[in-house]
Every structure is written in structure tokens, then in C-alpha cells.
Motif scaffolding. Structure first.
Motif, mmCIF file in Angstrom:
data_model
loop_
_atom_site.group_PDB
_atom_site.id
_atom_site.type_symbol
_atom_site.label_atom_id
_atom_site.label_comp_id
_atom_site.label_asym_id
_atom_site.label_seq_id
_atom_site.Cartn_x
_atom_site.Cartn_y
_atom_site.Cartn_z
ATOM 1 N N PRO A 52 0.797 -1.234 0.000
ATOM 2 C CA PRO A 52 0.000 0.000 0.000
ATOM 3 C C PRO A 52 0.823 1.274 0.000
ATOM 4 O O PRO A 52 0.264 2.376 -0.006
ATOM 5 N N THR A 53 2.166 1.147 0.007
ATOM 6 C CA THR A 53 3.004 2.358 0.040
ATOM 7 C C THR A 53 2.784 3.203 -1.197
ATOM 8 O O THR A 53 2.559 4.419 -1.106
ATOM 9 N N ILE A 54 2.853 2.553 -2.364
ATOM 10 C CA ILE A 54 2.627 3.246 -3.637
ATOM 11 C C ILE A 54 1.629 2.413 -4.434
ATOM 12 O O ILE A 54 2.014 1.446 -5.108
ATOM 13 N N PRO A 55 0.331 2.741 -4.370
ATOM 14 C CA PRO A 55 -0.680 1.922 -5.052
ATOM 15 C C PRO A 55 -0.671 2.118 -6.561
ATOM 16 O O PRO A 55 -0.006 3.010 -7.097
ATOM 17 N N THR A 56 -1.433 1.267 -7.232
ATOM 18 C CA THR A 56 -1.572 1.353 -8.689
ATOM 19 C C THR A 56 -2.141 2.721 -9.085
ATOM 20 O O THR A 56 -3.057 3.238 -8.444
ATOM 21 N N GLY A 57 -1.597 3.296 -10.158
ATOM 22 C CA GLY A 57 -2.054 4.606 -10.635
ATOM 23 C C GLY A 57 -1.378 5.774 -9.971
ATOM 24 O O GLY A 57 -1.781 6.931 -10.199
ATOM 25 N N SER A 58 -0.357 5.509 -9.193
ATOM 26 C CA SER A 58 0.360 6.611 -8.540
ATOM 27 C C SER A 58 1.340 7.258 -9.503
ATOM 28 O O SER A 58 1.835 6.630 -10.446
#
Length: 235
Positions: A52-58
């Protein structure tokens, strides 16, 4: 809606359009300057391996660094020949080789295992900052149809706002001009008619007076011619 209010709305819309265009230009220039002077660029996350640190679409801001600057725990992007780059967290890093390269192992925060093989790198891109969901916005704006529509809309808005229009006062003056000219011509014609009538009246009176005097003279002469004839008859 009054003309003044319409002009204010046009002016406000023009300011909004120009401010948005200026903001977009400023962002573009800033990114170019960051990339040129500080090796900073943007990357987009299409998978959730770093969730969850860098989710999809970031959307993430990254800076290129040398292998000697890599630390365990950094989130870095590594280029892979023939494949898409991978962005994972550094789990181990070997000592630097004679040529300055290092061998590192990576693992996604959402993955249970490390990547299958270590990476030998001389440079990597270090993740400095990320924002969830912004990648979708960038992809949407990068669509040629969207870019073209935004450009044409902004140009049309600026042209509509600054297109010259007749002011209400000018329109009144333009409308009143012919009416004033017509009134002036009418007044001139009336004055000319009055002057002509006034000039013709004495002439007519003078003519009548001349005729009256001539008529009296004619009668007087007739009486003088008739007087002797009556005298002779009386004698």
C-alpha cells in the motif's frame, strides 16, 4: 444581462483561461528545468507491487543517482533490457566494484518474495515523492484528442473574451447621429421656408402698393381730361 456585466464575465473567463495556460506552461518549464539540472523526472505505477506504500495509478517523482548512493530500504527504479523498468525496495546492496557498479536485490512491498535475480547497476532512479491517482490524470491529459480539445478551447475562450465589440455608448451615438443630422436638415429647411416667405411678403405688398398708386394716377389723369369738356358744356 447588461453590457457591463457581460464584459465583466468575459474578462473573468479570459483571466481564468490565461491563468490556467500560464500554470500549465509554468509546470512544463519546471519539469524541464528539474530534468535538465537535477536529473529529476516522473514515473507512473501501472501495477500494485508496491502497495500500500505506492498503489496502482500513482505518480512518482524520481531522481537519478549513482550506485554508490544506494541505501538498503530505498525505493528505486531499475531499467531492464528488453523489459519495462521495475520499481521496488532495496533489500540488499553489495560493495561497489572497480567500475563503480553494485549488485542489489529488490522486493515489492506487496510481494512475498524478492525479485528472482539481483540487478547489477551503475545508476538507479530514487523515488522522492509519490501521489496516488495522479497517473490516471496524466494519461488522460496525454491523450491527443484531449490535448487538442483543450488547446482549441483555450484559444477560442481567449479570442471570444478579447474580441472587439461595440460599446453600448458608441451604439447610442451611432444611432443618434443620423437622427440629429435629420433634425438639423429639417430645421434648416423650415428656417429657409420661413425666410423665403418673409422675403416674398414685402415684395407682394410693394407690388400691390405700386399698382394702387398707378391706379390712382390713372384716375386722376382721367378726371383732368374730363374737366374741360364739362366746363365747355356749362358755358
Amino acid at each position: 444581462m447588461t453590457a457591463t456585466r457581460t464584459r465583466r464575465i468575459r474578462h473573468s473567463l479570459a483571466e481564468i483561461g490565461l491563468n490556467l495556460a500560464a500554470l500549465g506552461g509554468l509546470v512544463a518549464l519546471t519539469l524541464v528545468a528539474l530534468a535538465f539540472f537535477f536529473n529529476i523526472s516522473l514515473i507512473m505505477f501501472k501495477t500494485g507491487s508496491m502497495s500500500p506504500t505506492i498503489p496502482t495509478g500513482s505518480l512518482s517523482l524520481v531522481r537519478e543517482i549513482s550506485a554508490s548512493e544506494i541505501n538498503v530500504g530505498d525505493v528505486v527504479t531499475v531499467d531492464r533490457e528488453g523489459k519495462l523498468p521495475v520499481t521496488h525496495r532495496v533489500t540488499t546492496a553489495s560493495a561497489a566494484a572497480a567500475d563503480g557498479t553494485r549488485s542489489i536485490t529488490l522486493k515489492g512491498d506487496a510481494n512475498e518474495l524478492e525479485d528472482p535475480a539481483p540487478y547489477t547497476v551503475s545508476t538507479v532512479r530514487l523515488v522522492l515523492w509519490s501521489a496516488p491517482g495522479l497517473a490516471n490524470v496524466v494519461v488522460w491529459f496525454s491523450n491527443p484528442l484531449v490535448l487538442g480539445s483543450i488547446t482549441l478551447s483555450a484559444a477560442a475562450l481567449v479570442m471570444w473574451a478579447f474580441w472587439p465589440r461595440r460599446v453600448e455608448g458608441e451604439a447610442d451615438e451611432a444611432t443618434a447621429g443620423p437622427a440629429i443630422a435629420a433634425d438639423f436638415v429639417g430645421a434648416s429647411v423650415t428656417a429657409s421656408s420661413v425666410a423665403s416667405a418673409a422675403a416674398s411678403a414685402p415684395a407682394a405688398s410693394g407690388t400691390s402698393a405700386v399698382r394702387t398708386i398707378s391706379s390712382r394716377r390713372h384716375r386722376g389723369s382721367s378726371r383732368r381730361h374730363q374737366s374741360p369738356r364739362h366746363s365747355k358744356v356749362a358755358v
